[in-house]
Motif scaffolding. Structure first.
Motif, PDB file in Angstrom:
ATOM      1  N   GLN A   1       8.297  11.495  -1.869  1.00  8.11           N
ATOM      2  CA  GLN A   1       7.363  12.115  -1.869  1.00  8.11           C
ATOM      3  C   GLN A   1       6.077  10.660  -0.891  1.00  8.11           C
ATOM      4  OE1 GLN A   1       8.155  14.703   0.278  1.00  8.11           O
ATOM      5  NE2 GLN A   1      10.351  14.569  -1.364  1.00  8.11           N
ATOM      6  N   PHE A   2       6.510   9.923  -1.168  1.00 12.19           N
ATOM      7  CA  PHE A   2       5.676   8.486  -0.304  1.00 12.19           C
ATOM      8  C   PHE A   2       6.117   7.359  -0.176  1.00 12.19           C
ATOM      9  CE2 PHE A   2       5.514   8.550  -5.404  1.00 12.19           C
ATOM     10  CZ  PHE A   2       5.000   7.165  -5.254  1.00 12.19           C
ATOM     11  N   GLN A   3       5.587   6.157   0.445  1.00 13.06           N
ATOM     12  CA  GLN A   3       6.361   5.152   0.510  1.00 13.06           C
ATOM     13  C   GLN A   3       5.368   4.044   0.286  1.00 13.06           C
ATOM     14  OE1 GLN A   3       8.217   4.607   4.239  1.00 13.06           O
ATOM     15  NE2 GLN A   3       7.932   6.630   4.853  1.00 13.06           N
ATOM     16  N   VAL A   4       6.285   2.860  -0.347  1.00 13.89           N
ATOM     17  CA  VAL A   4       5.564   1.522  -0.371  1.00 13.89           C
ATOM     18  C   VAL A   4       5.700   0.583   0.156  1.00 13.89           C
ATOM     19  CG1 VAL A   4       5.142   0.423  -2.848  1.00 13.89           C
ATOM     20  CG2 VAL A   4       5.356   2.121  -2.805  1.00 13.89           C
ATOM     21  N   VAL A   5       4.546   0.250   1.031  1.00 13.72           N
ATOM     22  CA  VAL A   5       4.965   0.034   2.078  1.00 13.72           C
ATOM     23  C   VAL A   5       4.243  -1.687   2.522  1.00 13.72           C
ATOM     24  CG1 VAL A   5       6.268   1.482   3.618  1.00 13.72           C
ATOM     25  CG2 VAL A   5       2.966   0.462   3.384  1.00 13.72           C
TER      26      VAL A   5
ATOM     27  N   GLU B   1       1.222  -1.448   0.129  1.00 15.01           N
ATOM     28  CA  GLU B   1      -0.072  -0.250   0.082  1.00 15.01           C
ATOM     29  C   GLU B   1       0.782   1.439  -0.740  1.00 15.01           C
ATOM     30  OE1 GLU B   1      -2.369  -0.240   3.228  1.00 15.01           O
ATOM     31  OE2 GLU B   1      -1.353   0.140   4.596  1.00 15.01           O
ATOM     32  N   VAL B   2       0.471   1.943  -0.515  1.00 17.07           N
ATOM     33  CA  VAL B   2       1.012   3.345  -0.464  1.00 17.07           C
ATOM     34  C   VAL B   2       0.930   4.452   0.357  1.00 17.07           C
ATOM     35  CG1 VAL B   2       1.430   5.843  -2.229  1.00 17.07           C
ATOM     36  CG2 VAL B   2       1.387   3.553  -3.794  1.00 17.07           C
ATOM     37  N   LYS B   3       2.162   4.707   0.848  1.00 15.36           N
ATOM     38  CA  LYS B   3       1.229   5.869   2.464  1.00 15.36           C
ATOM     39  C   LYS B   3       2.192   6.976   2.578  1.00 15.36           C
ATOM     40  CE  LYS B   3       0.506   2.265   6.278  1.00 15.36           C
ATOM     41  NZ  LYS B   3       1.034   1.739   7.240  1.00 15.36           N
ATOM     42  N   GLU B   4       1.821   8.218   2.406  1.00 10.10           N
ATOM     43  CA  GLU B   4       2.601   9.629   2.950  1.00 10.10           C
ATOM     44  C   GLU B   4       3.960   9.792   3.823  1.00 10.10           C
ATOM     45  OE1 GLU B   4       1.067  12.455   1.548  1.00 10.10           O
ATOM     46  OE2 GLU B   4      -0.713  11.893   0.453  1.00 10.10           O
TER      47      GLU B   4
END
Length: 324
Positions: A31-35, A18-21
């Motif tokens: 400017q986002f993280q794929v976790v 999922e993509v998180k800010e």
């Protein structure tokens, strides 16, 4: 031993992501993280990942061996990327939709030019005769490594087209606990993908060489096996990466029986990389680069210095150094 899959495309994560800010741990400008979530990716389950071969994900740059000018050649990874205007349009769409699905590219106009010898990677989709970008807006591809191209000088240091060989790091046939650096015929690497690692690649997490004496080598994808890998479980994988000596790796790539490749990266689990010593850099290595200095009479490549070390054993990979 069966031949493992080559890396021609982006590999799916073993967990649903999922993509998180927030600032990406992997890319400075992102400017986002794929976790990873704790849910196993259905693609991994369908490919029967529990029966797959687990191998070390190496931190370098991807290469490919295929024919060029009538002989096996090393090719460097070069993704065809959008021009500034198209990239801006793509990012704006991605930001407003929180996804890139549904975005339309004009492949003829939106992408930067690539060298004439460029070829798209295998399994890149085509539409109206043009290769189609992946979800990141890139068209994966390859360019041949010419010896006089300064952009690929570290690639060219590990190949000798006159001799028809490459400098390859691999587990020793006699003892898989020990690594060997060998001069391998390029014809034996035909249609394989490999990782170029070393002093001037991706911050050199394995501690190879120095600025004064750069050391680089190729590693065939799938060649460094992980013994006793942890089960495909978020918490057990996270513990293994942090606590096991074998877990001091960038990630794992599973090679499934049906040819599917699945990966997990430390960043997916919120873990740092590099983080101190590496499993690969700590392993003993023996040099098997036969041949005379006259045979490898090319000061730009690494065959001559490695041939002088033929038969020499180092207690760890990062101890390799050449006598000047």
């Amino acid at each position: 031993m069966r031949r493992l899959g080559s890396v021609q495309q982006k590999i799916a994560c073993v967990f649903v992501t999922e993509v998180k800010e927030g600032q990406s741990r992997k890319r400075d400008c992102q400017q986002f993280q794929v976790v990873a979530t704790e849910k196993v990716n259905p693609v991994a389950l369908e490919a029967n990942i529990d029966c797959a071969i687990a191998t070390e994900k190496l931190d370098g740059t991807c290469c490919y061996v295929t024919n060029y000018k009538g002989q096996p050649y090393l090719w460097a990874r070069l993704d065809r990327k959008p021009n500034k205007q198209a990239e801006k349009r793509f990012k704006k769409y991605q930001y407003s939709h929180r996804s890139c699905k549904g975005f339309t590219w004009n492949v003829e106009e939106d992408f930067k030019t690539v060298p004439e010898m460029w070829i798209p990677a295998h399994r890149v989709k085509h539409h109206n005769g043009h290769p189609v970008p992946d979800e990141h807006g890139h068209i994966p591809g390859w360019v041949p490594v010419e010896m006089d191209n300064k952009q690929y000088c570290w690639h060219s240091s590990v190949v000798d087209y006159e001799v028809g060989a490459a400098i390859v790091l691999r587990p020793s046939a006699g003892n898989e606990d020990v690594l060997e650096i060998a001069a391998v015929p390029l014809v034996d690497l035909q249609e394989q993908t490999l990782e170029l690692i070393g002093t001037n690649v991706n911050g050199n997490p394995y501690g190879l060489g120095s600025k004064k004496q750069p050391v680089h080598c190729l590693v065939s994808h799938g060649s460094v096996r992980i013994r006793n890998p942890p089960p495909v479980d978020f918490q057990q994988l996270s513990s293994w990466f942090q606590e096991s000596p074998e877990g001091r790796v960038e990630g794992i790539v599973w090679h499934c029986n049906d040819g599917t490749l699945i990966k997990v990266h430390r960043h997916h689990l919120g873990l740092r990389w590099p983080d101190g010593k590496t499993s690969l850099g700590d392993r003993a290595v023996i040099i098997h680069v036969n041949g005379t200095v006259d045979e490898y009479d090319n000061s730009k490549d690494l065959f001559t210095p490695f041939s002088r070390l033929n038969g020499h054993c180092f207690s760890q990979l990062q101890d390799i150094q050449f006598d000047l």
